[in-house]
Design a protein around this motif. Structure first.
Motif, PDB file in Angstrom:
ATOM      1  N   ASN A 136       0.798  -1.239   0.000  1.00  0.00           N
ATOM      2  CA  ASN A 136       0.000   0.000   0.000  1.00  0.00           C
ATOM      3  C   ASN A 136       0.823   1.278   0.000  1.00  0.00           C
ATOM      4  O   ASN A 136       0.277   2.362   0.193  1.00  0.00           O
ATOM      5  CB  ASN A 136      -0.964   0.056   1.204  1.00  0.00           C
ATOM      6  CG  ASN A 136      -2.050  -0.968   1.084  1.00  0.00           C
ATOM      7  OD1 ASN A 136      -2.515  -1.238  -0.026  1.00  0.00           O
ATOM      8  ND2 ASN A 136      -2.432  -1.557   2.201  1.00  0.00           N
ATOM      9  N   LYS A 137       2.146   1.176  -0.176  1.00  0.00           N
ATOM     10  CA  LYS A 137       2.998   2.369  -0.180  1.00  0.00           C
ATOM     11  C   LYS A 137       2.637   3.277  -1.358  1.00  0.00           C
ATOM     12  O   LYS A 137       2.571   2.822  -2.504  1.00  0.00           O
ATOM     13  CB  LYS A 137       4.462   1.913  -0.289  1.00  0.00           C
ATOM     14  CG  LYS A 137       5.459   3.025  -0.543  1.00  0.00           C
ATOM     15  CD  LYS A 137       5.712   3.853   0.689  1.00  0.00           C
ATOM     16  CE  LYS A 137       6.736   4.953   0.400  1.00  0.00           C
ATOM     17  NZ  LYS A 137       6.818   5.930   1.484  1.00  0.00           N
ATOM     18  N   LEU A 138       2.414   4.573  -1.067  1.00  0.00           N
ATOM     19  CA  LEU A 138       2.135   5.552  -2.127  1.00  0.00           C
ATOM     20  C   LEU A 138       3.475   5.952  -2.758  1.00  0.00           C
ATOM     21  O   LEU A 138       4.352   6.478  -2.074  1.00  0.00           O
ATOM     22  CB  LEU A 138       1.413   6.764  -1.532  1.00  0.00           C
ATOM     23  CG  LEU A 138       0.839   7.789  -2.518  1.00  0.00           C
ATOM     24  CD1 LEU A 138      -0.228   8.635  -1.825  1.00  0.00           C
ATOM     25  CD2 LEU A 138       1.883   8.686  -3.146  1.00  0.00           C
ATOM     26  N   ILE A 139       3.632   5.673  -4.048  1.00  0.00           N
ATOM     27  CA  ILE A 139       4.948   5.867  -4.700  1.00  0.00           C
ATOM     28  C   ILE A 139       4.931   6.971  -5.757  1.00  0.00           C
ATOM     29  O   ILE A 139       5.968   7.252  -6.365  1.00  0.00           O
ATOM     30  CB  ILE A 139       5.442   4.560  -5.347  1.00  0.00           C
ATOM     31  CG1 ILE A 139       4.467   4.075  -6.446  1.00  0.00           C
ATOM     32  CG2 ILE A 139       5.656   3.478  -4.282  1.00  0.00           C
ATOM     33  CD1 ILE A 139       5.068   3.028  -7.358  1.00  0.00           C
ATOM     34  N   GLY A 140       3.772   7.587  -5.984  1.00  0.00           N
ATOM     35  CA  GLY A 140       3.734   8.657  -6.982  1.00  0.00           C
ATOM     36  C   GLY A 140       2.303   9.041  -7.303  1.00  0.00           C
ATOM     37  O   GLY A 140       1.371   8.572  -6.642  1.00  0.00           O
TER      38      GLY A 140
END
Ligand SMILES: CC(C)(COP(=O)(O)OP(=O)(O)OC[C@H]1O[C@@H](n2cnc3c(N)ncnc32)[C@H](O)[C@@H]1OP(=O)(O)O)[C@@H](O)C(=O)NCCC(=O)NCCS
Length: 189
Positions: free
Chosen positions: A67-71
Motif C-alpha cells: 500500500n505504499k504511495l509511490i507517486g
C-alpha cells in the motif's frame, strides 16, 4: 470509492493522510525540476494532500504489496469539453524509478480515459530535456506532435529573469489506442 488496479499497482483518490508520502518526493528539488512549482515544505504537502483529496484530477499510485504511495498520475479534461480531450501528467518518488511503475499506472489511466470517460484524444507536455518523461510517453505509444521553442517558463534565474523552456507535445487518439491494445491483447494470445 474510485479505484483502478493493474498488475502491481492500485490507483486511488488522495486522502489528507497521504501528505508524508507526498513530502518524500515533492520536497525533492530534482523531482520538481520540470514542474510548474518549487519544492514543497511539510506544511505545503499537508495542504496539497487535502486539496488533491477534494478533486478528481489527481490519482495516488500505490504498490499492491504494501500500500505504499509511490507517486501520482494526473488526468484532467481540457476545455472546451466537447473536444473530449484529456491531459495526462505524472510525478513519482525517485526511490521507485526504473521499475516500470510510472508506465504501468499511466497505461491504466489512458485505458480508463478511453474506455470509461469516452476520451477521444489524450495529450501530454514535457520539457525536451526531461528524457525520462518523453521516453515514458513513447512507451505509451503516444506520438510527438510538436516541439515548441521557448514557449513557456516556470522558474526564474537569480536575477529574476524568466528561464524560457521548450515543450514537446505528445498525443494519442482513441482509435490508435484500441488498435495498439488490440495488437497487445492478441499477441498475448
Ligand atoms: C517521468 C518519471 C515518472 C519516469 O519514471 P520511470 O520510472 O523512468 O518510468 P517508467 O515507469 O516508464 O520506467 C521505465 C524504466 O523502468 C525499467 N523497468 C524495469 N522493470 C520494468 C517493468 N516491469 N516494466 C517496464 N519497465 C521496467 C525500464 O527498462 C526503464 O528503464 P530505463 O529508463 O533505464 O530505460 C520520473 O522520472 C519522474 O517522476 N520524474 C520527476 C517528475 C517529472 O519530471 N514528471 C514529468 C513532468 S512532464
Amino acid at each position: 470509492m474510485r479505484i483502478l488496479e493493474s498488475d502491481r499497482l492500485i490507483l486511488r483518490k488522495f486522502t489528507g493522510d497521504d501528505w508524508q508520502n507526498l513530502y518524500e518526493y515533492l520536497s525533492n528539488e530534482a523531482v520538481v525540476r520540470y514542474e510548474p512549482y518549487p519544492a514543497f515544505t511539510e506544511e505545503e504537502c499537508r495542504r496539497e494532500a487535502e486539496r488533491r483529496s477534494e478533486q478528481d484530477a489527481f490519482w495516488a499510485v500505490c504498490l499492491k504489496e504494501n500500500n505504499k504511495l509511490i507517486g501520482n498520475v494526473y488526468l484532467q479534461q481540457q476545455e472546451p469539453k466537447e473536444f473530449l480531450t484529456w491531459e495526462i501528467g505524472y510525478v513519482f518518488n525517485p526511490a521507485y524509478y526504473g521499475k516500470g511503475y510510472a508506465a504501468e499506472s499511466c497505461r491504466k489511466m489512458v485505458e480508463y480515459a478511453f474506455e470509461q470517460l469516452n476520451a477521444r484524444r489524450i495529450v501530454a507536455m514535457c520539457n525536451p530535456e526531461n528524457a525520462a518523461s518523453w521516453k515514458l510517453l513513447e512507451r505509451l505509444k503516444m506520438r510527438r506532435e510538436g516541439h515548441l521553442r521557448k514557449n513557456i517558463y516556470f522558474k526564474r534565474d537569480r536575477h529574476g529573469n524568466p528561464i524560457w523552456a521548450d515543450t514537446y507535445e505528445y498525443a494519442i487518439l482513441a482509435e490508435e489506442w484500441f488498435e495498439h491494445d488490440y495488437i497487445l491483447r492478441t499477441s498475448k494470445g
